[in-house]
Design a protein around this motif. Structure first.
Motif, short mmCIF file in Angstrom:
data_model
loop_
_atom_site.label_atom_id
_atom_site.label_comp_id
_atom_site.label_asym_id
_atom_site.label_seq_id
_atom_site.Cartn_x
_atom_site.Cartn_y
_atom_site.Cartn_z
N ASP A 129 0.80 -1.22 -0.05
CA ASP A 129 0.05 -0.02 0.06
C ASP A 129 0.85 1.23 -0.02
O ASP A 129 1.57 1.54 0.90
N ASN B 27 0.26 4.33 0.41
CA ASN B 27 0.02 5.24 1.55
C ASN B 27 0.44 4.82 2.79
O ASN B 27 0.63 5.64 3.73
N SER C 116 3.57 3.83 3.16
CA SER C 116 5.17 3.52 2.89
C SER C 116 6.10 4.17 4.23
O SER C 116 7.05 3.75 4.52
#
Lengths: 231, 175
Positions: free
Chosen positions: B28, B30, B32
């Motif tokens: 994902d 978002n 990281s």
């Protein structure tokens, strides 16, 4: 069929003649079932000693069987070993064909997985009865999520959910391929004699009884792939 | 008692869940920021490499779990066998005491197969099935590191949990 000897065995004056004497038996048992087979006697290091092994290959099948000196000398025991080699060759052939078919199907089925990219890979297995060989595998990428369709073993212990299924008591698993990824591992077993790949029902339907399993088809594969990719 | 294998199964599921969450986070964009520089084994990798690295670790986890399950199972049987001796020979006559001591000392060296075969009240099929678990355990402990030793029949952690649990239940050691 051909029978050969590894270099280390060629140099062994004690064991090579004993192995040579068994060539007619090998042709009688293995040659009858697999006339194109190529058998090689090898002398391998086993712990502190060396042990004889018979390695047989024919087309896309292979088998390995360690043979002790006592077994080499006893007719009945040696025949048993040869029949075991035949069983292994049959098993290895069924398993390798099944994996190739599964991978081919999976590659096609993934065309219906939105935004998926497929990469062909290869895995090497090393098993007691079948030796070392390679099989195809897949890496599937869906946006930034990855999963792998990976052959794990041709020789597997029957899963309890196959053994406990009331309708499938005679089924035997001849190998396992895993769907590995954030939602995995999800186990796919190839069953005999019923044939085909199966998965445990409660992976997709959590309320299902633990012993229920279904045949894998395109729809179920895509559903399992979504579970595997999305965790 | 509940199965002594339950705690092992619980830690396996917990560890597997942690790895799955890590893979989800890696997939994902978002999330990281969840990977910090101190997470040295993952931080420098791209999303695909992170997931592949964790996947390899999951395979190792499977093998180590079978190893642990089989070890706890074997220890449970050895303890049960040894603990059964004083009950079996209760009057402590000198000869029986010596006999018990001798059996006790030898019991530690019994092979796993010998140990399993003591439990005649457990169905032969169940006894045979746990031997497969131990065979794979031996390979997981000694064989796969070098890749030189070929693998015996493969077994999943779930089956390596279920089969010994069935054995212990049939033997009356677990409920």
């Amino acid at each position: 069929m051909q029978v050969g000897y590894s270099l280390t065995l060629e140099q062994n004056v004690l064991l090579k003649p004993k192995a040579e004497k068994r060539a007619p038996d090998i042709e009688r048992v293995i040659g009858a079932a697999y006339p194109e087979a190529h058998a090689v006697w090898e002398l391998r290091k086993g712990g502190s000693t060396r042990e004889l092994a018979l390695v047989v290959r024919t087309g896309e099948r292979q088998a390995e069987e360690p043979i002790s000196l006592a077994e080499l000398d006893a007719n009945g025991e040696f025949d048993k070993k040869l029949h075991r080699v035949n069983d292994t060759l049959a098993h290895n052939g069924v398993w390798r064909v099944a994996v190739r078919e599964l991978i081919d199907h999976a590659r096609d089925w993934c065309a219906d997985l939105p935004d998926a990219t497929i990469k062909d890979e290869e895995v090497e297995l090393n098993e007691e009865r079948s030796g070392r060989y390679k099989l195809p595998a897949l890496e599937i990428r869906n946006r930034s999520s990855f999963m792998w369709v990976k052959p794990i073993a041709g020789w597997v212990v029957n899963p309890t959910w196959v053994e406990r299924a009331p309708s499938a008591t005679t089924n035997r698993a001849v190998g396992r391929v895993d769907l590995r990824g954030p939602g995995g591992p999800i186990y796919l077993y190839c069953l005999e004699p019923e044939g085909g790949w199966v998965y445990q029902a409660n992976v997709l339907y959590p309320e299902s009884a633990s012993y229920l399993f279904y045949q894998l088809d395109k729809d179920s594969f895509l559903e399992l792939a979504r579970v595997c990719l999305n965790g | 008692m509940a199965s002594p294998l339950d705690p092992v199964w619980a830690w396996y599921q917990l560890t597997l869940d942690c790895m799955r969450v890590t893979q989800r986070a890696a997939s994902d964009p978002n999330l990281s920021a969840a990977f910090l520089s101190k997470h040295t084994s993952l931080f420098h990798l791209d999303a695909g490499e992170k997931q592949a690295t964790v996947e390899v670790a999951k395979e190792v986890l499977d093998r180590l779990t079978v190893l642990d399950l089989a070890t706890v199972f074997e220890r449970t049987l050895r303890t049960h066998t040894t603990n059964s001796l004083p009950v079996m020979i209760a009057d402590h006559a000198p000869f029986l005491q010596s006999l018990r001591d001798r059996v006790e000392s030898r019991a530690k060296r019994w092979t796993f197969d010998e140990l399993v075969e003591l439990y005649g009240n457990v169905h032969g099929t169940v006894r045979g099935l746990v031997k497969d678990v131990i065979k794979f355990r031996d390979w997981a402990a000694h064989g796969w590191h070098t890749t030189a030793k070929p693998a015996p029949s493969n077994i999943t952690p779930k089956d390596a949990y279920q089969r010994p649990t069935d054995f212990l239940t049939a033997a009356g050691i677990a409920t």
